[in-house]
Each structure stands twice: as structure tokens, then as C-alpha cells.
Design a protein around this motif. Structure first.
Motif, mmCIF file in Angstrom:
data_model
loop_
_atom_site.group_PDB
_atom_site.id
_atom_site.type_symbol
_atom_site.label_atom_id
_atom_site.label_comp_id
_atom_site.label_asym_id
_atom_site.label_seq_id
_atom_site.Cartn_x
_atom_site.Cartn_y
_atom_site.Cartn_z
ATOM 1 N N TRP A 1 14.662 13.753 20.467
ATOM 2 C CA TRP A 1 16.029 13.475 20.888
ATOM 3 C C TRP A 1 16.636 14.584 21.740
ATOM 4 O O TRP A 1 15.977 15.516 22.149
ATOM 5 C CB TRP A 1 16.893 13.200 19.657
ATOM 6 N N SER A 2 17.937 14.465 21.941
ATOM 7 C CA SER A 2 18.705 15.452 22.693
ATOM 8 C C SER A 2 20.030 15.652 21.969
ATOM 9 O O SER A 2 20.308 15.005 20.950
ATOM 10 C CB SER A 2 18.955 14.965 24.121
ATOM 11 N N ALA A 3 20.881 16.499 22.521
ATOM 12 C CA ALA A 3 22.201 16.754 21.932
ATOM 13 C C ALA A 3 23.046 15.492 21.847
ATOM 14 O O ALA A 3 23.963 15.411 21.031
ATOM 15 C CB ALA A 3 22.929 17.819 22.751
ATOM 16 N N GLN A 4 22.729 14.496 22.652
ATOM 17 C CA GLN A 4 23.507 13.257 22.662
ATOM 18 C C GLN A 4 23.552 12.600 21.273
ATOM 19 O O GLN A 4 24.524 11.924 20.949
ATOM 20 C CB GLN A 4 22.938 12.282 23.698
ATOM 21 N N VAL A 5 22.541 12.823 20.428
ATOM 22 C CA VAL A 5 22.553 12.200 19.096
ATOM 23 C C VAL A 5 23.711 12.720 18.239
ATOM 24 O O VAL A 5 24.111 12.071 17.285
ATOM 25 C CB VAL A 5 21.218 12.382 18.335
ATOM 26 N N TRP A 6 24.240 13.894 18.580
ATOM 27 C CA TRP A 6 25.342 14.488 17.836
ATOM 28 C C TRP A 6 26.708 14.207 18.471
ATOM 29 O O TRP A 6 27.722 14.725 18.008
ATOM 30 C CB TRP A 6 25.165 16.002 17.750
ATOM 31 N N ALA A 7 26.773 13.425 19.529
ATOM 32 C CA ALA A 7 28.012 13.253 20.286
ATOM 33 C C ALA A 7 29.191 12.807 19.427
ATOM 34 O O ALA A 7 30.280 13.371 19.523
ATOM 35 C CB ALA A 7 27.802 12.279 21.449
ATOM 36 N N GLN A 8 29.007 11.805 18.573
ATOM 37 C CA GLN A 8 30.131 11.309 17.785
ATOM 38 C C GLN A 8 30.633 12.366 16.806
ATOM 39 O O GLN A 8 31.843 12.607 16.712
ATOM 40 C CB GLN A 8 29.737 10.041 17.034
ATOM 41 N N ALA A 9 29.742 13.025 16.091
ATOM 42 C CA ALA A 9 30.151 14.078 15.156
ATOM 43 C C ALA A 9 30.787 15.246 15.908
ATOM 44 O O ALA A 9 31.792 15.803 15.474
ATOM 45 C CB ALA A 9 28.953 14.567 14.346
ATOM 46 N N ALA A 10 30.223 15.597 17.066
ATOM 47 C CA ALA A 10 30.759 16.711 17.862
ATOM 48 C C ALA A 10 32.168 16.398 18.350
ATOM 49 O O ALA A 10 33.061 17.252 18.280
ATOM 50 C CB ALA A 10 29.836 17.000 19.042
ATOM 51 N N ARG A 11 32.377 15.200 18.840
ATOM 52 C CA ARG A 11 33.719 14.809 19.302
ATOM 53 C C ARG A 11 34.714 14.846 18.141
ATOM 54 O O ARG A 11 35.842 15.306 18.300
ATOM 55 C CB ARG A 11 33.699 13.418 19.926
ATOM 56 N N HIS A 12 34.298 14.379 16.988
ATOM 57 C CA HIS A 12 35.182 14.386 15.815
ATOM 58 C C HIS A 12 35.565 15.817 15.437
ATOM 59 O O HIS A 12 36.744 16.118 15.225
ATOM 60 C CB HIS A 12 34.496 13.680 14.649
ATOM 61 N N LEU A 13 34.593 16.696 15.371
ATOM 62 C CA LEU A 13 34.855 18.082 14.967
ATOM 63 C C LEU A 13 35.613 18.877 16.020
ATOM 64 O O LEU A 13 36.306 19.830 15.697
ATOM 65 C CB LEU A 13 33.550 18.793 14.637
ATOM 66 N N SER A 14 35.502 18.479 17.278
ATOM 67 C CA SER A 14 36.152 19.248 18.340
ATOM 68 C C SER A 14 37.678 19.155 18.286
ATOM 69 O O SER A 14 38.357 19.918 18.972
ATOM 70 C CB SER A 14 35.644 18.817 19.714
ATOM 71 N N ALA A 15 38.199 18.277 17.454
ATOM 72 C CA ALA A 15 39.656 18.215 17.279
ATOM 73 C C ALA A 15 40.167 19.456 16.545
ATOM 74 O O ALA A 15 41.342 19.795 16.650
ATOM 75 C CB ALA A 15 40.048 16.958 16.519
ATOM 76 N N GLY A 16 39.287 20.149 15.806
ATOM 77 C CA GLY A 16 39.722 21.312 15.053
ATOM 78 C C GLY A 16 38.856 22.541 15.208
ATOM 79 O O GLY A 16 39.163 23.589 14.658
ATOM 80 N N ASP A 17 37.748 22.415 15.921
ATOM 81 C CA ASP A 17 36.823 23.545 16.087
ATOM 82 C C ASP A 17 36.220 23.516 17.479
ATOM 83 O O ASP A 17 36.141 22.469 18.111
ATOM 84 C CB ASP A 17 35.670 23.449 15.076
ATOM 85 N N ARG A 18 35.746 24.683 17.915
ATOM 86 C CA ARG A 18 34.932 24.713 19.130
ATOM 87 C C ARG A 18 33.545 24.223 18.728
ATOM 88 O O ARG A 18 32.999 24.645 17.705
ATOM 89 C CB ARG A 18 34.833 26.136 19.679
ATOM 90 N N VAL A 19 32.987 23.347 19.521
ATOM 91 C CA VAL A 19 31.694 22.758 19.192
ATOM 92 C C VAL A 19 30.723 23.033 20.341
ATOM 93 O O VAL A 19 31.068 22.859 21.511
ATOM 94 C CB VAL A 19 31.820 21.237 18.942
ATOM 95 N N TYR A 20 29.523 23.459 19.987
ATOM 96 C CA TYR A 20 28.491 23.800 20.960
ATOM 97 C C TYR A 20 27.240 22.985 20.652
ATOM 98 O O TYR A 20 26.856 22.837 19.495
ATOM 99 C CB TYR A 20 28.130 25.287 20.873
ATOM 100 N N LEU A 21 26.634 22.467 21.695
ATOM 101 C CA LEU A 21 25.395 21.726 21.563
ATOM 102 C C LEU A 21 24.455 22.181 22.666
ATOM 103 O O LEU A 21 24.895 22.756 23.663
ATOM 104 C CB LEU A 21 25.628 20.215 21.710
ATOM 105 N N TRP A 22 23.192 21.893 22.512
ATOM 106 C CA TRP A 22 22.223 22.226 23.552
ATOM 107 C C TRP A 22 21.064 21.268 23.480
ATOM 108 O O TRP A 22 20.758 20.712 22.425
ATOM 109 C CB TRP A 22 21.758 23.662 23.419
#
Length: 186
Positions: free
Chosen positions: A45-66
């Protein structure tokens, strides 16, 4: 939910250990303090598999993916090393690039081995490490069959959340050694 909110932004390309790595940063208000949350994907896979969780968490935290080199939008090809020790070192270097000293790390599959290697071999500290469905290959050697498998979650301090009931608060709870009932919300 708007389907476009599930996509990651355009990648920021950085050179890490001689390879081009596609990185993604989802930032909250810069005035808010945040240790940062980092997601590590598995294979193939790629970072795209985490997109939904990352978007959710980015409301309160800085989120980094690679995207690990060899996957997603990072460098690919026969000349790109994708072995486990190289990916571990790249992740450690990427944490330095992002200037993250104790991020919350969430990792799946081989991404868990990469995150563990960055911690155990390369000395990167985490605020917490959450491993989901992690089976690692031994980076120091293997048995005669070529596949030494280790389930690391039974002996290292980490918590394993079920993705069906994702909770951003679980990242801030203290470590629990091994498997416990409170580790699971399925």
C-alpha cells in the motif's frame, strides 16, 4: 462525508537517504501545540490507506504520512532499495527532517517493523507506538526457509487499536505491555 476529504493533499517530495520520498503534512492551526502523529503504511500500500484517519486527526494534531520508497508516489524502480534496514533508516531520517522528537506513531504491517527499527536500532523516541496487524521479518537474519517471523506486540510496550473503532484519544493513553482487554475496542 465529502469524498474529496478522504484524499491526501499533493505530496511534498524530499530526498531521504538518496531516495525521493513523497511526504504528506496535514496541519492544524500553527499556534496550537502538537507533538505530531505519524502514520506508516504496510505493503503493498501507500499513505493513502491512512487518509480518512489522518484527516480526522488533523482537526486537532499535525499529521505526517509518507510513501515508503518503492510504494505510492515515492521513488520506484530496480535501483531503489526497499529492504527493511534501509526503510528503517529512512524513517529515522524522515523524523529528523520533520523535526519530530516524540511523535505518536501508528503503523501497520511492515510499517510496524520500520517504526520499530527506527526506535530500537536508530534511537528515535516516540510519545507512543501503536502497531496494527504487525508481523515483522528479522532484519538481522532468518532461518533456513528465509522467513523468520516475529509477532512483536506480545513482548514490547505498545497498544493495538482496532481500526473499526478508531479513537484519537487512544494515542495519548499510557503504554500497556503486551495484550490486554483495554487494548481492543472491537
Amino acid at each position: 462525508m465529502d469524498a474529496s476529504r478522504l484524499d491526501l493533499p499533493e505530496p511534498i517530495y524530499v530526498s531521504v537517504g538518496g531516495s525521493t520520498v513523497a511526504t504528506y503534512e496535514l496541519k492544524l492551526d500553527p499556534a496550537k501545540p502538537s507533538a505530531g502523529v505519524v502514520f506508516c503504511h504496510g505493503t503493498p500500500w501507500s499513505a493513502q490507506v491512512w487518509a480518512q484517519a489522518a484527516r480526522h486527526l488533523s482537526a486537532g494534531d499535525r499529521v505526517y504520512l509518507w510513501d515508503m520508497p518503492g510504494y505510492g508516489r515515492s521513488a520506484q524502480g530496480s535501483d531503489v532499495r526497499t529492504d527493511l534496514p534501509t526503510q528503517m533508516l529512512r524513517f529515522a531520517m524522515l523524523l529528523d527532517h520533520w523535526r519530530l522528537e516524540r511523535p505518536f506513531v501508528v503503523a501497520h504491517d511492515i510499517g510496524g517493523a520500520v517504526a520499530l527499527g527506527a526506535h530500537l536500532i536508530h534511537g528515535r523516541d516516540y510519545g507512543s507506538l501503536y502497531l496494527w496487524d504487525v508481523v515483522t521479518l528479522d532484519p538481522w537474519g532468518s532461518d533456513s526457509s528465509g522467513s523468520s517471523r516475529t509477532t512483536v506486540t506480545s513482548s514490547l510496550p505498545c497498544r493495538i487499536p482496532c481500526t473499526r473503532h478508531w479513537s484519537p484519544n487512544i494515542l495519548r493513553e499510557p503504554h500497556i505491555s503486551g495484550w490486554t482487554q483495554t487494548s481492543w475496542r472491537c
